[in-house]
Each structure stands twice: as structure tokens, then as C-alpha cells.
Design a protein around this motif. Sequence first.
Motif, short mmCIF file in Angstrom:
data_model
loop_
_atom_site.label_atom_id
_atom_site.label_comp_id
_atom_site.label_asym_id
_atom_site.label_seq_id
_atom_site.Cartn_x
_atom_site.Cartn_y
_atom_site.Cartn_z
N TYR A 175 39.38 31.75 43.63
CA TYR A 175 40.89 32.07 43.47
C TYR A 175 41.14 33.64 43.63
N VAL A 176 42.36 34.29 43.55
CA VAL A 176 42.83 35.50 43.49
C VAL A 176 43.49 35.84 42.07
N ALA A 177 43.30 36.64 41.25
CA ALA A 177 43.94 36.84 40.07
C ALA A 177 44.60 38.45 40.00
N LEU A 178 45.87 38.46 39.81
CA LEU A 178 46.58 39.95 39.55
C LEU A 178 46.62 39.86 38.02
N VAL A 179 45.79 40.92 37.51
CA VAL A 179 45.62 41.18 35.92
C VAL A 179 46.37 42.44 35.61
N GLU A 180 46.41 42.47 34.38
CA GLU A 180 47.00 43.61 33.71
C GLU A 180 45.55 44.69 33.55
N GLY A 181 46.15 46.04 33.41
CA GLY A 181 45.05 47.05 33.29
C GLY A 181 43.94 47.40 34.60
N THR A 182 43.17 48.15 34.37
CA THR A 182 42.32 48.85 35.41
C THR A 182 40.92 48.37 34.97
N VAL A 183 40.64 47.33 35.76
CA VAL A 183 39.16 46.59 35.41
C VAL A 183 38.17 47.71 35.94
N LYS A 184 37.15 48.06 35.31
CA LYS A 184 36.19 49.03 35.47
C LYS A 184 35.05 48.50 36.29
N LYS A 185 34.54 47.49 36.13
CA LYS A 185 33.36 46.95 36.68
C LYS A 185 33.64 46.12 37.79
N SER A 186 32.96 46.49 38.94
CA SER A 186 33.22 45.82 40.28
C SER A 186 33.01 44.42 40.29
N VAL A 187 31.95 43.87 39.66
CA VAL A 187 31.59 42.54 39.43
C VAL A 187 31.32 42.23 38.12
N GLY A 188 31.60 41.03 37.73
CA GLY A 188 31.35 40.59 36.47
C GLY A 188 31.28 39.09 36.08
N THR A 189 30.76 38.53 35.16
CA THR A 189 30.65 37.24 34.71
C THR A 189 31.12 37.01 33.14
N VAL A 190 31.89 35.95 33.13
CA VAL A 190 32.41 35.57 31.80
C VAL A 190 31.97 34.29 31.42
N LEU A 220 36.08 42.66 41.98
CA LEU A 220 37.30 43.57 41.89
C LEU A 220 37.68 43.84 43.38
N LEU A 221 38.87 43.40 43.81
CA LEU A 221 39.41 43.74 45.19
C LEU A 221 40.15 45.12 45.27
N GLN A 222 40.92 45.39 44.23
CA GLN A 222 41.69 46.46 44.28
C GLN A 222 41.98 46.87 42.63
N ALA A 223 42.20 48.03 42.52
CA ALA A 223 42.28 48.57 41.01
C ALA A 223 43.47 49.71 41.18
N GLY A 224 44.52 49.40 40.29
CA GLY A 224 45.50 50.52 40.17
C GLY A 224 45.55 51.09 38.85
N LYS A 225 46.74 51.87 38.59
CA LYS A 225 46.56 52.61 37.25
C LYS A 225 47.12 51.39 36.29
N GLN A 226 47.70 50.48 36.78
CA GLN A 226 48.51 49.41 35.67
C GLN A 226 47.67 48.01 35.81
N PHE A 227 47.48 47.64 37.09
CA PHE A 227 46.89 46.23 37.51
C PHE A 227 45.89 46.45 38.08
N SER A 228 45.05 45.39 38.26
CA SER A 228 43.98 44.91 39.25
C SER A 228 44.11 43.55 39.82
N LEU A 229 43.59 43.75 41.26
CA LEU A 229 43.56 42.37 42.05
C LEU A 229 42.03 41.81 42.00
N LEU A 230 41.72 40.85 41.46
CA LEU A 230 40.47 40.21 41.35
C LEU A 230 40.07 38.90 42.32
N GLU A 231 39.24 39.17 42.81
CA GLU A 231 38.40 37.36 43.43
C GLU A 231 37.66 36.79 42.42
N VAL A 232 38.07 35.68 42.06
CA VAL A 232 37.36 34.81 40.97
C VAL A 232 36.74 33.41 41.69
N HIS A 233 35.59 33.33 41.16
CA HIS A 233 34.70 32.15 41.45
C HIS A 233 34.63 31.55 40.27
#
Length: 305
Positions: A175-190, A220-233
Amino acid sequence: MSKKPKSAGPRGTGSPENRLTAAEPAELLSFLLAQLNQGRNSVKSLLAHGQVFVDGRAETKYNFMLEPGQTVIIRKERAPETVPLAGLAILHEDEHIIVVNKDSGLLSIATDKETELTAYRQLNAHVRAADPKGRIFIVHRLDRDTSGVMMFAKSEAVQQKLQNNWQDIVQERSYVALVEGTVKKSVGTVKSWLKESSTLRMYSSPHPNDGQLAVTHYKLLQAGKQFSLLEVHLETGRKNQIRVHMQDIGHPVVGDKKYGSRAKPIPRLGLHARVLAFEHPVSGKLLRFDTGIPKLFYNPFRGEK
């Protein structure tokens, strides 16, 4: 005095296929009226239902200009009716499965309380237009406001094979997810154990082994000041899994008020099922569908330096 176009077959449409040849320039409707022992409305109906072919191509225009020597075929059987699809695009279809790209806002299947237009209802009508006995079967679902690639089965046997062997058959699901805030970690697992509340809201239990195990990987695909774009598996496919896990790490999916979002920079939920790759349940062939990233998901980053 002009010659009348010659007929290469019997007049009328008593045979399954009637073959005619134009001897001089003529509009298609006029040509058919001159050649067939049928009324004007009947001939128009043949054209409207895709039963008239000029040099092998279906032609529906009354004023299509025939040239001398062109072959006109009138078929007795009507072409299958095409069913317009709203909020859906078919990416692949064969006798066993249908793969579609669903728009945000369209239900996958109706609930007991909802009887509106759904992906399921539309695709059922689509297959029945070609085969009155045809049916489709739900394999997996996307939330109403999540867009992207989905697969349906055309038989109960194929549905069961896909559902019973989903983890082995599906090679990639992202998936791709547009999320709130600046995601700091380039990769992660929840990882958490998901449960459903009495209000039908999913949440992560604080106790191990309490609920359904859910594992989500992100990049993490792209990080901005208010939002981040993630690739999610997804390692598991639980209800609302991505939405809950994004809230858990403090970056809810934009537009997802149910799971903590306060921002709505785009007029939809910021979640899209981008890729589905799987082994065909019958042929075993590997199929991969990539629907890309919705252009809207880039809008919040424009203008940022």
C-alpha cells in the motif's frame, strides 16, 4: 443508372451470419435497408447491438461510408451487453478471476444496513451480461475509503483456494499511505495484537496474545514538514490494520478521523492498495498489478522547500 450492391449471401438474417459486399459507395444504414428485408427500426437495432461488422470490425454508425469491395457481415446473435462500471476499472479478467482498481468511496460489498452500489454488485452484473449464470465471489476486501487493487473469484472453488492459501499464493501486497507528521525512521515494523471494540473500532491490545496478531512493515518514500508518504507491506491482513498501526506510531493516515487524524489535506482517505502480485489459482502463472501512487498524495508536499 447505378448498380445495386451485390449480396454474397442470402437476403435477410435467417442464417447465423449474413455476408454482403458493397459494389459502390453507400452509407451503411442505406446499404442495409436496400439489402435486407427488414424495417428501418429493425436494421437500426442490428447496428445498436453490435451485430453489424465491416471488414471484421463492429460498426454502429448509421452514416459510416462503405467503399466498393468492403464486406459487411450481419450476425444473428447479439454481442454481449457491456455494463458501465462506476468507480471501478478492470485490470484483468479471465474465466476464473477478475482483478480491479477500486476508487476511494466505493464499498467492496454491502453490509446488512447498506444496499447501495458496490464493487461486488457491479461486477456481478458485468459477468452476467456475458453469462446469465455467472457469479463472482469475494476473496478479500478494501475499506470503503481505501482505493486500489482488488481480486474477485468467478467460482466458489477458486474463492476457497485463494482464501485457504492466501499467504502462499500472494507474493506481494503493498500500500501507499499519506500520514500526518514527519516520520523519522526510513524503515520500520509495527507488531501488535488487534481486537475489535463494541463500537466496531479496531485497537491494539496492551496484552500479548490477546487478539489477532498483526504485522505491518513500512518504508519512507517522502517526508515533509507536516506529512509523510509511506510504502506499506502487510505481513498479515487484519481489519483496519494499517490505519490502527499508523495511529499507534503517532502518524495517523490523513483524513482518518476514526483513528486519530486531525488533518485533511486531500479530499479522501490517504490510503491506497498499490500492488498485488499472486500466483494464478488455476494456471499457477505469476501475475502482478501495480496501480501507482494517486497524484493527490503528492499535493501536501508541493510548495515545501
